[in-house]
Write a protein that holds these residues in place. Sequence first.
Motif, PDB file in Angstrom:
ATOM      1  N   ARG A 235      15.636   1.646  19.892  1.00  0.00           N
ATOM      2  CA  ARG A 235      15.237   2.135  18.574  1.00  0.00           C
ATOM      3  C   ARG A 235      13.916   1.528  18.120  1.00  0.00           C
ATOM      4  NH1 ARG A 235      19.938   3.572  14.564  1.00  0.00           N
ATOM      5  NH2 ARG A 235      21.457   4.501  15.989  1.00  0.00           N
ATOM      6  N   GLU A 236      13.716   0.251  18.438  1.00  0.00           N
ATOM      7  CA  GLU A 236      12.523  -0.435  17.962  1.00  0.00           C
ATOM      8  C   GLU A 236      11.235   0.192  18.490  1.00  0.00           C
ATOM      9  OE1 GLU A 236      15.182  -1.814  19.169  1.00  0.00           O
ATOM     10  OE2 GLU A 236      15.985  -2.902  17.423  1.00  0.00           O
ATOM     11  N   ARG A 237      11.335   0.869  19.639  1.00  0.00           N
ATOM     12  CA  ARG A 237      10.134   1.448  20.234  1.00  0.00           C
ATOM     13  C   ARG A 237       9.651   2.686  19.485  1.00  0.00           C
ATOM     14  NH1 ARG A 237      10.566   2.244  26.581  1.00  0.00           N
ATOM     15  NH2 ARG A 237       8.480   3.067  26.105  1.00  0.00           N
ATOM     16  N   VAL A 238      10.527   3.332  18.738  1.00  0.00           N
ATOM     17  CA  VAL A 238      10.135   4.576  18.067  1.00  0.00           C
ATOM     18  C   VAL A 238      10.225   4.475  16.550  1.00  0.00           C
ATOM     19  CG1 VAL A 238      10.738   6.061  20.009  1.00  0.00           C
ATOM     20  CG2 VAL A 238      12.484   5.486  18.321  1.00  0.00           C
ATOM     21  N   THR A 239      10.627   3.340  16.033  1.00  0.00           N
ATOM     22  CA  THR A 239      10.654   3.173  14.580  1.00  0.00           C
ATOM     23  C   THR A 239       9.446   2.373  14.150  1.00  0.00           C
ATOM     24  OG1 THR A 239      12.065   1.208  14.831  1.00  0.00           O
ATOM     25  CG2 THR A 239      13.159   3.311  14.394  1.00  0.00           C
ATOM     26  N   GLY A 240       8.918   2.690  12.986  1.00  0.00           N
ATOM     27  CA  GLY A 240       7.728   2.012  12.490  1.00  0.00           C
ATOM     28  C   GLY A 240       7.794   1.858  10.988  1.00  0.00           C
ATOM     29  N   VAL A 241       6.640   1.593  10.403  1.00  0.00           N
ATOM     30  CA  VAL A 241       6.561   1.380   8.966  1.00  0.00           C
ATOM     31  C   VAL A 241       6.599   2.728   8.257  1.00  0.00           C
ATOM     32  CG1 VAL A 241       5.158   0.460   7.094  1.00  0.00           C
ATOM     33  CG2 VAL A 241       5.241  -0.731   9.296  1.00  0.00           C
ATOM     34  N   ASP A 242       7.511   2.852   7.305  1.00  0.00           N
ATOM     35  CA  ASP A 242       7.638   4.072   6.512  1.00  0.00           C
ATOM     36  C   ASP A 242       6.838   3.895   5.225  1.00  0.00           C
ATOM     37  OD1 ASP A 242       8.672   5.905   4.478  1.00  0.00           O
ATOM     38  OD2 ASP A 242      10.150   6.460   5.997  1.00  0.00           O
ATOM     39  N   ARG A 243       5.851   4.762   5.005  1.00  0.00           N
ATOM     40  CA  ARG A 243       4.965   4.613   3.855  1.00  0.00           C
ATOM     41  C   ARG A 243       5.736   4.690   2.537  1.00  0.00           C
ATOM     42  NH1 ARG A 243      -0.919   7.415   3.062  1.00  0.00           N
ATOM     43  NH2 ARG A 243      -1.252   6.818   0.892  1.00  0.00           N
ATOM     44  N   ASP A 244       6.682   5.608   2.443  1.00  0.00           N
ATOM     45  CA  ASP A 244       7.450   5.728   1.200  1.00  0.00           C
ATOM     46  C   ASP A 244       8.240   4.455   0.913  1.00  0.00           C
ATOM     47  OD1 ASP A 244       6.513   8.276   0.760  1.00  0.00           O
ATOM     48  OD2 ASP A 244       8.187   9.237   1.810  1.00  0.00           O
ATOM     49  N   LYS A 245       8.799   3.867   1.969  1.00  0.00           N
ATOM     50  CA  LYS A 245       9.574   2.640   1.767  1.00  0.00           C
ATOM     51  C   LYS A 245       8.668   1.465   1.401  1.00  0.00           C
ATOM     52  CE  LYS A 245      13.388   4.039   4.764  1.00  0.00           C
ATOM     53  NZ  LYS A 245      14.178   3.754   5.991  1.00  0.00           N
ATOM     54  N   VAL A 246       7.443   1.470   1.951  1.00  0.00           N
ATOM     55  CA  VAL A 246       6.485   0.429   1.575  1.00  0.00           C
ATOM     56  C   VAL A 246       6.139   0.546   0.093  1.00  0.00           C
ATOM     57  CG1 VAL A 246       4.116  -0.394   1.888  1.00  0.00           C
ATOM     58  CG2 VAL A 246       5.518   0.155   3.880  1.00  0.00           C
ATOM     59  N   ASP A 247       5.919   1.774  -0.386  1.00  0.00           N
ATOM     60  CA  ASP A 247       5.615   1.969  -1.808  1.00  0.00           C
ATOM     61  C   ASP A 247       6.782   1.528  -2.686  1.00  0.00           C
ATOM     62  OD1 ASP A 247       3.112   2.942  -1.247  1.00  0.00           O
ATOM     63  OD2 ASP A 247       3.720   5.056  -1.290  1.00  0.00           O
ATOM     64  N   ASP A 248       8.000   1.802  -2.231  1.00  0.00           N
ATOM     65  CA  ASP A 248       9.171   1.346  -2.987  1.00  0.00           C
ATOM     66  C   ASP A 248       9.203  -0.180  -3.054  1.00  0.00           C
ATOM     67  OD1 ASP A 248       9.948   3.943  -3.385  1.00  0.00           O
ATOM     68  OD2 ASP A 248      11.368   3.970  -1.704  1.00  0.00           O
ATOM     69  N   ALA A 249       8.832  -0.825  -1.958  1.00  0.00           N
ATOM     70  CA  ALA A 249       8.829  -2.288  -1.928  1.00  0.00           C
ATOM     71  C   ALA A 249       7.775  -2.851  -2.869  1.00  0.00           C
ATOM     72  CB  ALA A 249       8.589  -2.779  -0.501  1.00  0.00           C
ATOM     73  N   LEU A 250       6.622  -2.193  -2.955  1.00  0.00           N
ATOM     74  CA  LEU A 250       5.570  -2.660  -3.864  1.00  0.00           C
ATOM     75  C   LEU A 250       6.032  -2.615  -5.316  1.00  0.00           C
ATOM     76  CD1 LEU A 250       2.341  -1.008  -2.356  1.00  0.00           C
ATOM     77  CD2 LEU A 250       3.004  -3.418  -2.274  1.00  0.00           C
ATOM     78  N   LEU A 255       3.462  -7.963  -4.811  1.00  0.00           N
ATOM     79  CA  LEU A 255       2.373  -7.612  -3.898  1.00  0.00           C
ATOM     80  C   LEU A 255       1.505  -6.521  -4.515  1.00  0.00           C
ATOM     81  CD1 LEU A 255       4.327  -7.449  -0.507  1.00  0.00           C
ATOM     82  CD2 LEU A 255       2.730  -9.241  -1.247  1.00  0.00           C
ATOM     83  N   SER A 256       0.226  -6.528  -4.164  1.00  0.00           N
ATOM     84  CA  SER A 256      -0.685  -5.467  -4.602  1.00  0.00           C
ATOM     85  C   SER A 256      -0.901  -4.489  -3.457  1.00  0.00           C
ATOM     86  CB  SER A 256      -2.028  -6.059  -5.038  1.00  0.00           C
ATOM     87  OG  SER A 256      -2.705  -6.625  -3.931  1.00  0.00           O
ATOM     88  N   GLU A 257      -1.458  -3.321  -3.789  1.00  0.00           N
ATOM     89  CA  GLU A 257      -1.724  -2.317  -2.752  1.00  0.00           C
ATOM     90  C   GLU A 257      -2.618  -2.874  -1.657  1.00  0.00           C
ATOM     91  OE1 GLU A 257      -1.728   2.212  -4.192  1.00  0.00           O
ATOM     92  OE2 GLU A 257      -3.260   0.974  -5.168  1.00  0.00           O
ATOM     93  N   SER A 258      -3.619  -3.661  -2.052  1.00  0.00           N
ATOM     94  CA  SER A 258      -4.583  -4.160  -1.071  1.00  0.00           C
ATOM     95  C   SER A 258      -3.957  -5.149  -0.094  1.00  0.00           C
ATOM     96  CB  SER A 258      -5.768  -4.814  -1.787  1.00  0.00           C
ATOM     97  OG  SER A 258      -5.331  -5.891  -2.607  1.00  0.00           O
ATOM     98  N   ASP A 259      -2.753  -5.681  -0.423  1.00  0.00           N
ATOM     99  CA  ASP A 259      -2.080  -6.583   0.508  1.00  0.00           C
ATOM    100  C   ASP A 259      -1.540  -5.837   1.731  1.00  0.00           C
ATOM    101  OD1 ASP A 259      -2.529  -8.878  -1.008  1.00  0.00           O
ATOM    102  OD2 ASP A 259      -0.733  -8.532  -2.236  1.00  0.00           O
TER     103      ASP A 259
END
Length: 332
Positions: A235-250, A255-259
């Motif tokens: 699974r780790e080979r095909v999973t990556g950073v999800d932009r929507d989940k990153v925005d939810d984390a922000l 953290l700021s966007e520039s981080d």
Amino acid sequence: MPFSVSWHTLLDELDDLPEGATLMTPLSHDSFRVSEVQEQRVIVEFPDRDIDETRSLQRDQFETLYRRITDEPGGFDLDRLPPDADSYPAVLSLHPRFEIDEDRSVIVEKEGPTTSQLLDSGDEAEVEPEERTEPDLDVYADALLLVDALERHEAEVLEGMETGPLVNLYTLLSDVQRNANDLRQDVADVLLNRLHHDRPVSGPFGSVQRTSRRNRSLKDDEEVLETLEEVGIDRERVTGVDRDKVDDALDVTELSESDVYDIDRSEYVRKAEVDEEHKETRLQGLKDQLAAAEGDEAEELREEIEELEGRIEELTEFKSGASFHTRAGGEP
């Protein structure tokens, strides 16, 4: 009815064609003329072709087509023709019992009156010009206003224009682009039912053809991951950073966007609003000017309007993003 009877009926129809009569092939929409009629063949010429402009259509091939048409109750499917053979059904359509249905892409045998692929009878009698009417299309009105604006200002040198005329020009270009694209899509929807098997169809200004596009969308995430795991892909080979989940984390951290984002800022021009009342007033003024004009002035103005369709394609190549984006550097 034996084919020999139908063949001689067809030859009689071909002999009666006026000199210079033009026919059109049903699939490629090429125009051609019958140059010679013989007992065993029909010689045709394609004036718009640089190569293979003369072809000999053989009687035995007409007979094969005749058999296939009469064997099929619903008509013979033109898509089953060999490449570059659609001149045969075009010629056969001159027979009073055969007709091409382009919407269904078939040639059928009929008992009643039929139509043919004859485009131009070749008669040289003067024909009254077809009366032109103003189309009720947004793109027509906007394009007319745009042509008027281009002719009243030196648009070849944009840097020398005042801000007001530039704003008008940008607004009209935007409107023409949007409305032309809408109309282009409507035209494409109609054409799609008339084009067959990637065969280009030509017109005076260009050609189009039917193509296909392959679109992909992933199935359910869990289904995809399980399928890949079954063949040894972790699974780790095909999973990556999800932009929507990153925005939810922000949203829930300090953290700021520039981080987590590399940020570039670009500036561009966009249309804020359109003064429809002023456009309508100016458009009506142009129409009144045309109606009131006389002599050479009227003819010149009419010619400008008649050239409008030919200029729309060039005008709608305008790309606002490509033309007006400027880089402003990265955000600290």
